[in-house]
Design a protein around this motif. Structure first.
Motif, short mmCIF file in Angstrom:
data_model
loop_
_atom_site.label_atom_id
_atom_site.label_comp_id
_atom_site.label_asym_id
_atom_site.label_seq_id
_atom_site.Cartn_x
_atom_site.Cartn_y
_atom_site.Cartn_z
N ILE A 146 48.65 -0.85 -48.35
CA ILE A 146 48.06 -1.62 -47.26
C ILE A 146 48.66 -1.10 -45.97
O ILE A 146 49.84 -0.76 -45.92
N ALA A 147 47.87 -1.05 -44.90
CA ALA A 147 48.39 -0.69 -43.59
C ALA A 147 48.19 -1.87 -42.64
O ALA A 147 47.13 -2.48 -42.60
N ILE A 148 49.25 -2.18 -41.91
CA ILE A 148 49.18 -3.22 -40.88
C ILE A 148 49.04 -2.53 -39.53
O ILE A 148 49.83 -1.63 -39.20
N LYS A 149 48.04 -2.92 -38.77
CA LYS A 149 47.90 -2.40 -37.42
C LYS A 149 48.33 -3.49 -36.44
O LYS A 149 47.94 -4.65 -36.57
N SER A 150 49.16 -3.10 -35.47
CA SER A 150 49.65 -4.05 -34.49
C SER A 150 49.82 -3.31 -33.16
O SER A 150 49.16 -2.30 -32.93
N SER A 151 50.65 -3.83 -32.30
CA SER A 151 50.97 -3.14 -31.05
C SER A 151 52.46 -3.36 -30.78
O SER A 151 53.09 -4.25 -31.37
N ILE A 152 53.01 -2.57 -29.88
CA ILE A 152 54.43 -2.72 -29.56
C ILE A 152 54.70 -4.12 -29.03
O ILE A 152 55.69 -4.77 -29.40
N GLN A 153 53.82 -4.62 -28.16
CA GLN A 153 54.03 -5.96 -27.59
C GLN A 153 53.97 -7.03 -28.67
O GLN A 153 54.78 -7.97 -28.68
N LYS A 154 53.01 -6.91 -29.59
CA LYS A 154 52.91 -7.91 -30.67
C LYS A 154 54.15 -7.87 -31.56
O LYS A 154 54.62 -8.91 -32.03
N LEU A 155 54.68 -6.67 -31.80
CA LEU A 155 55.90 -6.55 -32.59
C LEU A 155 57.06 -7.25 -31.89
O LEU A 155 57.82 -8.01 -32.52
N ILE A 156 57.19 -7.02 -30.60
CA ILE A 156 58.25 -7.68 -29.82
C ILE A 156 58.10 -9.20 -29.88
O ILE A 156 59.05 -9.93 -30.15
N ASP A 157 56.88 -9.68 -29.63
CA ASP A 157 56.63 -11.12 -29.60
C ASP A 157 56.86 -11.76 -30.97
O ASP A 157 57.29 -12.92 -31.06
#
Length: 310
Positions: free
Chosen positions: A154-165
């Motif tokens: 499975i691959a999770i797609k996110s963003s740097i900001q979402k990871l921080i939050d």
């Protein structure tokens, strides 16, 4: 606790984490990000956690400059006195013994500085745990092959900001940084503004890695150890190694998956019944765990689909 961010980051940049199915289930079940000890990557990259050799050498030279400067001042003063002495005085046993003592002190200081420096590099590598992500606007065929357990992933797609939050609520002291990839000809003049900054060789540049890092022991802990023991000797080095061993541990840090997960992709290397099983798994967690009720529907990757015929 606010995350410490090293360097300039585009917080809107998309990031990916490729997981085998068992690790994805563990993520959903624990709602925690897994931080692996850097020592666990030693087989695939024995340089993991180290600085570029040129930087290590420069820092070592800087570490050696202080004891060398001290010895040079002592020898300079002695040389001035010897110039004013007679030939007979210069051959006096006391003078020879003094020179011998100064040289021995110099060698001891240099040896201690080298040992302390190497102990710190070892400490830095072993006392760090990481959670790694791949920066890319698109899926990566290489990442699917490396991390999806024979295609079942499975691959999770996110963003740097979402990871921080998603981990902003954590009480852990977390650092976020891109990995800096170097070649043998680079970094001769690098300014190491932050000793936490991660480096890897150019051979691993395909990883395009950004990592969350937890330091299981602080730099203050290391410096206090040095103060307590005055210097690093073979015995204290062995004691330090034994203490560092306990810091080589995995971490799980709670994460807000609703904030973190933007999209879910099923590996392009599988088909039924895997695809249906993953969708059923997501539905089960959405229905039974309130905090996961907004998980997105997983998308079947089209990475390997043949092109459309116009």
């Amino acid at each position: 606790m606010p995350i410490e961010v090293i360097g300039e980051l585009n917080n809107d940049a998309p990031i990916w984490r490729y997981l085998s199915l068992d690790k994805f289930i563990d993520l959903l079940h624990s709602q925690s990000l897994y931080f692996a000890p850097l020592s666990s990557f030693a087989k695939s990259d024995p340089f993991e956690g180290r600085l570029p050799p040129q930087v290590e050498q420069r820092l070592l030279n800087e570490a050696l400059s202080e004891p060398n400067a001290c010895i040079r001042e002592i020898k300079k003063e002695l040389d001035e006195r010897l110039k004013q002495a007679t030939a007979e005085e210069r051959e006096h046993p006391d003078i020879k013994e003094t020179l011998k003592t100064i040289n021995a002190q110099n060698e001891s200081l240099i040896s201690s500085a080298k040992a302390t420096f190497n102990a710190f590099l070892n400490f830095r590598a072993k006392a760090t745990s990481v959670n790694c992500w791949h920066i890319n606007h698109y899926e990566s065929e290489a990442m699917w092959n490396l991390y999806s357990d024979s295609g079942k992933g499975i691959a999770i797609k996110s963003s740097i900001q979402k990871l921080i939050d998603s981990v902003a609520h954590s009480k852990e002291d977390i650092t976020l940084s891109k990995v800096h990839y170097y070649s043998d000809s680079e970094f001769n003049n690098i300014e190491l503004g932050n000793y936490k900054q991660p480096f890897k060789r150019k051979s691993f540049e395909h990883e395009k890695e950004i990592r969350l890092m937890v330091f299981n022991a602080s730099r203050d802990w290391f410096e206090n150890f040095l103060k307590k023991n005055n210097s690093i000797s073979p015995n204290t080095a062995a004691e330090l190694d034994s203490k560092i061993e306990k810091f080589q541990e995995a971490h799980k840090i709670k994460v807000d998956l609703g904030t973190l997960i933007e999209e879910l992709y099923i590996s392009p290397y599988v088909g039924e019944p895997f695809n249906t099983a993953v969708k059923s798994l997501i539905n089960t967690y959405r229905g039974s765990v309130p905090s996961l009720q907004n998980l997105p529907n997983p998308v079947e990757s089209k990475l390997l689909n043949p092109p459309s015929i116009y």
